[in-house]
Write a protein that holds these residues in place. Sequence first.
Motif, PDB file in Angstrom:
ATOM      1  N   ARG A 126      37.758  36.053  40.245  1.00  0.00           N
ATOM      2  CA  ARG A 126      36.663  36.997  40.495  1.00  0.00           C
ATOM      3  C   ARG A 126      36.612  37.937  39.290  1.00  0.00           C
ATOM      4  N   ILE A 127      35.612  37.743  38.447  1.00  0.00           N
ATOM      5  CA  ILE A 127      35.546  38.433  37.164  1.00  0.00           C
ATOM      6  C   ILE A 127      34.407  39.452  37.173  1.00  0.00           C
ATOM      7  N   CYS A 128      34.728  40.668  36.842  1.00  0.00           N
ATOM      8  CA  CYS A 128      33.719  41.705  36.602  1.00  0.00           C
ATOM      9  C   CYS A 128      33.457  41.725  35.099  1.00  0.00           C
TER      10      CYS A 128
ATOM     11  N   ALA B 213      28.968  29.965  31.051  1.00  0.00           N
ATOM     12  CA  ALA B 213      30.090  29.049  30.871  1.00  0.00           C
ATOM     13  C   ALA B 213      31.208  29.326  31.870  1.00  0.00           C
ATOM     14  N   LEU B 214      31.497  30.592  32.137  1.00  0.00           N
ATOM     15  CA  LEU B 214      32.529  30.924  33.123  1.00  0.00           C
ATOM     16  C   LEU B 214      32.111  30.475  34.520  1.00  0.00           C
ATOM     17  N   GLN B 215      30.840  30.661  34.851  1.00  0.00           N
ATOM     18  CA  GLN B 215      30.352  30.190  36.144  1.00  0.00           C
ATOM     19  C   GLN B 215      30.462  28.677  36.260  1.00  0.00           C
ATOM     20  N   ALA B 216      30.170  27.977  35.153  1.00  0.00           N
ATOM     21  CA  ALA B 216      30.246  26.519  35.163  1.00  0.00           C
ATOM     22  C   ALA B 216      31.673  26.036  35.371  1.00  0.00           C
ATOM     23  N   ARG B 217      32.662  26.852  34.987  1.00  0.00           N
ATOM     24  CA  ARG B 217      34.065  26.476  35.177  1.00  0.00           C
ATOM     25  C   ARG B 217      34.613  26.914  36.535  1.00  0.00           C
ATOM     26  N   GLY B 218      33.738  27.408  37.391  1.00  0.00           N
ATOM     27  CA  GLY B 218      34.160  27.706  38.754  1.00  0.00           C
ATOM     28  C   GLY B 218      34.575  29.133  39.021  1.00  0.00           C
ATOM     29  N   HIS B 219      34.376  30.025  38.070  1.00  0.00           N
ATOM     30  CA  HIS B 219      34.712  31.433  38.285  1.00  0.00           C
ATOM     31  C   HIS B 219      33.534  32.162  38.932  1.00  0.00           C
ATOM     32  N   SER B 220      33.842  33.164  39.715  1.00  0.00           N
ATOM     33  CA  SER B 220      32.824  34.040  40.297  1.00  0.00           C
ATOM     34  C   SER B 220      32.641  35.227  39.354  1.00  0.00           C
TER      35      SER B 220
ATOM     36  N   ALA C 288      39.750  45.574  45.248  1.00  0.00           N
ATOM     37  CA  ALA C 288      39.528  44.647  46.354  1.00  0.00           C
ATOM     38  C   ALA C 288      38.500  43.575  46.016  1.00  0.00           C
ATOM     39  N   ARG C 289      37.718  43.805  44.970  1.00  0.00           N
ATOM     40  CA  ARG C 289      36.595  42.903  44.674  1.00  0.00           C
ATOM     41  C   ARG C 289      36.857  41.969  43.504  1.00  0.00           C
ATOM     42  N   PHE C 290      37.750  42.360  42.577  1.00  0.00           N
ATOM     43  CA  PHE C 290      37.895  41.611  41.340  1.00  0.00           C
ATOM     44  C   PHE C 290      39.356  41.361  40.994  1.00  0.00           C
ATOM     45  N   ASP C 291      39.569  40.243  40.286  1.00  0.00           N
ATOM     46  CA  ASP C 291      40.888  39.925  39.759  1.00  0.00           C
ATOM     47  C   ASP C 291      41.074  40.467  38.345  1.00  0.00           C
ATOM     48  N   VAL C 292      39.980  40.556  37.606  1.00  0.00           N
ATOM     49  CA  VAL C 292      40.048  41.016  36.228  1.00  0.00           C
ATOM     50  C   VAL C 292      38.699  41.624  35.848  1.00  0.00           C
ATOM     51  N   VAL C 293      38.749  42.636  34.996  1.00  0.00           N
ATOM     52  CA  VAL C 293      37.540  43.232  34.423  1.00  0.00           C
ATOM     53  C   VAL C 293      37.490  42.855  32.947  1.00  0.00           C
ATOM     54  N   HIS C 294      36.384  42.259  32.539  1.00  0.00           N
ATOM     55  CA  HIS C 294      36.179  41.940  31.130  1.00  0.00           C
ATOM     56  C   HIS C 294      35.125  42.896  30.597  1.00  0.00           C
TER      57      HIS C 294
END
Length: 358
Positions: free
Chosen positions: A5-7, A34-41, A101-107
């Motif tokens: 889950r990426i912000c 590209a991140l969405q295509a690899r299955g990331h939210s 609670a919403r994200f695993d990482v913030v980019h």
Amino acid sequence: MSGLRICLIASSRFPVSEPFVGGVEAPTHTLTRALQARGHSVTLFAGHGSDPALGAQLLTAEPFEPSHGARRDLAAPPVQWMREHHAYLGLCLDLAATGAARFDVVHNNSLHHLPVAMSSAIGVPMLTTLHTPPTPWLESAVRFAADRSRFVAVSAYTAQQWRGSVRASVIMNGIDTTRWAAGPGGGPAIWFGRLVPEKAPHVAIRAALHADMPLDLAGPILDDAYFEAEVAPHLGPRIRYLGHLGSDALARHVGGASVTVVTPSWDEPYGLVAAESMATGTPVAAVARGGLREVISAESGRLCDSEDPAELARAMLEASTLSRAETREHAVAHCSIEAMIDGYERSYAALTDERRAA
């Protein structure tokens, strides 16, 4: 790796949408897809007008408007500056309250200082991409970055520029080499990008005239006075302005060109224009500033050490004779989106592993 889950925080000044205004918006669009295509939210926070297909959320629903009394403050910053500050402050406060609670990482892919300065309050590991040389606001913010924050730069040159403030690994920008497909070449030289003094299209015009090569120009006019003084007087049958083109139309023109001219008058952090051109098979003639030396190879272009029209004209003529197949091969091998996403996934994994260990 399993889906995260990426912000993803983008710029608020320009929309992440076609036609792209600058060298941050286009890579952000490519990165999101590209991140969405690899299955990331991916939840993208971006400015008004961003591509709805990305599922972007506005950085702020209501642009900040200072009161009449605030406008009378003699030390008041420009309204645009305050609107950006307001947008990022609101986002960071929201992430501090609910982000864990919403994200695993913030980019943080923006150019703003507040996400970095408030990273310790957000509670989610943050990766920041450094797209520019050091600025006072960002240098100040880095002093307060969370211990778990990590930084990457878009070139080794840019990483070295930041070395006095922060150590950054290198993940070079990637491009979609299927979208920037091989073209036939053989047409006029081309220059594309923002028509502003620091990109110096007037230098390309002088070199093209010296080389007796027709030249097309494409991109947004962001400095009317500069365009009218340095570009408009030269327009005619040999020097044409094509307008601000979308990626598909621009890729066709670039792929049909004999050579792309890149003329930064500042130290280019990366050189996205060069990578896009090489992907179409069109070689590059460039003034060797900043990260361009890392992007362009002897097989894909020619570099010159000054803005001298005669030197750049020679580079244009030599580059136009290079193999288009080898030029594209270099771009596919070194400038692809796959390499960029692989690098970011490794960085995300390192951050999330540290979070779990803590």
